[in-house]
Design an enzyme around this catalytic site. Sequence first.
Site, PDB file in Angstrom:
ATOM      1  CG  ASP A   1      36.017   4.706   7.135  1.00 23.30           C
ATOM      2  OD1 ASP A   1      36.285   3.799   7.029  1.00 23.30           O
ATOM      3  OD2 ASP A   1      34.892   5.184   7.078  1.00 23.30           O
TER       4      ASP A   1
ATOM      5  CG  HIS B   1      28.646   7.170   5.380  1.00 22.03           C
ATOM      6  ND1 HIS B   1      29.124   6.462   6.415  1.00 22.03           N
ATOM      7  CD2 HIS B   1      29.310   6.475   4.293  1.00 22.03           C
ATOM      8  CE1 HIS B   1      29.812   5.459   6.033  1.00 22.03           C
ATOM      9  NE2 HIS B   1      29.955   5.367   4.836  1.00 22.03           N
ATOM     10  CG  ASP B   2      26.750   3.480   4.436  1.00 22.37           C
ATOM     11  OD1 ASP B   2      27.052   4.204   3.247  1.00 22.37           O
ATOM     12  OD2 ASP B   2      27.474   2.769   4.977  1.00 22.37           O
TER      13      ASP B   2
ATOM     14  CD  GLU C   1      30.082  -0.560   7.689  1.00 22.65           C
ATOM     15  OE1 GLU C   1      29.264  -0.010   7.196  1.00 22.65           O
ATOM     16  OE2 GLU C   1      30.918  -0.906   6.997  1.00 22.65           O
TER      17      GLU C   1
HETATM   18  C1  NOJ Z   1      30.190   0.362   3.841  1.00 18.32           C
HETATM   19  C2  NOJ Z   1      30.465   1.930   4.027  1.00 18.32           C
HETATM   20  O1  NOJ Z   1      30.088   2.469   5.195  1.00 18.32           O
HETATM   21  C3  NOJ Z   1      29.581   2.191   2.714  1.00 18.32           C
HETATM   22  O2  NOJ Z   1      29.646   3.600   2.292  1.00 18.32           O
HETATM   23  C4  NOJ Z   1      30.600   1.450   1.507  1.00 18.32           C
HETATM   24  O3  NOJ Z   1      29.711   1.822   0.418  1.00 18.32           O
HETATM   25  C5  NOJ Z   1      30.616   0.159   1.823  1.00 18.32           C
HETATM   26  N1  NOJ Z   1      31.009  -0.235   3.131  1.00 18.32           N
HETATM   27  C6  NOJ Z   1      31.578  -0.277   0.724  1.00 18.32           C
HETATM   28  O4  NOJ Z   1      33.051   0.034   1.228  1.00 18.32           O
END
Ligand code: NOJ
Length: 520
Positions: free
Chosen positions: A98, A324-325, A263
């Site tokens: 990542d 994870h978000d 992403e």
């Molecule tokens: C996206 C990531 O998936 C998230 O977990 C993160 O807090 C933000 N980008 C900032 O990098």
Amino acid sequence: MRTEWWQSGVIYQIYPRSFQDSNGDGIGDLDGITSRLSYFEELGIDAIWISPIFPSPMKDFGYDVSNYDDIDPIFGSMKDFDRLIKEAHARDIKVILDFVPNHSSDQHPWFQESKSSRENPKRDWYIWRDPKSDGSPPNNWISDFGGPAWTFDPTTNQYYSHAFLKEQPDLNWRNSHVRLEMYDSMRKWFNRGVDGFRLDVLWHVIKAQDFRDNPVNPDYKPHMGEMHKVLQLNSTDQPEAIEVAREMRALADRYDGRVLIGEIYLPFEKLVKYYGPKQDGVHMPFNFTLIDAEWKADTIFDLIARYEASLPPGAWPNWVLGNHDRPRIASRVGLAQARVAATLLLTLRGTPTMYYGDELGMEDGVIPLERVVDPREILDPGKGLGRDPVRTPMPWTPDGGFTEGEPWLPQHTDRNVEDEMQFDSSMLNMYKLLLALRRAHPALSLGSIALESAESNVLIYRREHGDEILRVALNFSDRDQTIAIPNADRMIFSTLLSAPETSGETVTLRANEAIIIEAD
Ligand code: NOJ
């Protein structure tokens, strides 16, 4: 056409802090992941994507990187990493890292230099702007975590921009030195054997050159979170971001079989631009639309149709149920429908990315107030935006099995690998079966898709490859639904792991059941 491993394969996302701890500090690590490689083999996935493992002050749990070329001691050492790559590859499992290009940690030596004086050679490596005449921030941009996207630095009397925490200053991707340094880091990881990168918030990397205000969002409601007060039209998705994707792709193409996944949270017509004008951008801009979709057959039918129609020729699709978000699928649609969702994910056309624990039907964890650690929750509290609940430790056994110490987030074990291995109709065994079917039937991994119908809340589509045709029927309702379907008796899979009632050309799908049928 030659197909690549990432087209036929299934990707499994690991949140490394929560997967397997090997040293009793309560935080998962690389040796932990290595010790679980046989789990992936048994499950039947092809690649693991590991959320960031680079040195970090962990203000955003690794998404604040202070050195792009090393491993954080919390996760282990470079030796542990090399061992993980070697052992994963020996099992034919690919490893995706990542990469976080948009911002570094404020503790990164580059930022420390940049903020030391306006004359510092690295000043321009980050985004510095003068205050407005009244001393306020240069424009109205809002951080994704709430509050202004600008923090004032009293030493040099300028603001620096940060799309996320103030501890995550935005790098200036208009500066060629920044690009070269970042590409150099990617090259080093490729040389170490990584099979690809998931590129964090790729659509954020370039901001409008004139830093004009973002338009106010007329549909803003407080429950959405502060970031939605404005539309991020000028702070994100600039045409030059696609140029960055193309440069990264040119780098990846110097190696064999590497993949870049962006992403990107954007509507389809904007999202697909990241494939690049000549299919020379990222291989897969993440398609997150299932995460927010209304869970109904006709809505999903329409969404698949619109996505497929938006893909430029030759672009490879992909699907995601969670990460994870975002809240977990089992919590969003319930455990029974989570089986339907799994069937959807693993039978749609395109690469599926699974989120760790979803194969068990893991639900969002309950986090007592005193254990909340996610800055997203702390900065914009009470709106359900916090991500701790979806990052709880992987439950391996009825006692946990994740760590011998105190886990960094509460461990829930009501569903766990050991128990689920033991009963045939568990979510885990259903996932294994689906993954094995996907591997055995090229129609599912590589075939074309034809949407057929979405009546009575049952979605039906056909997958076809060579002379193999399979039909998938998914009952999004919690009631029995009798549908007409050819070859109803040639069922090869049911989410309930037993055959439904058929009669001639009709089948009665049970509540929350999905099936796969052979066709001709
Ligand atoms: C996206 C990531 O998936 C998230 O977990 C993160 O807090 C933000 N980008 C900032 O990098």
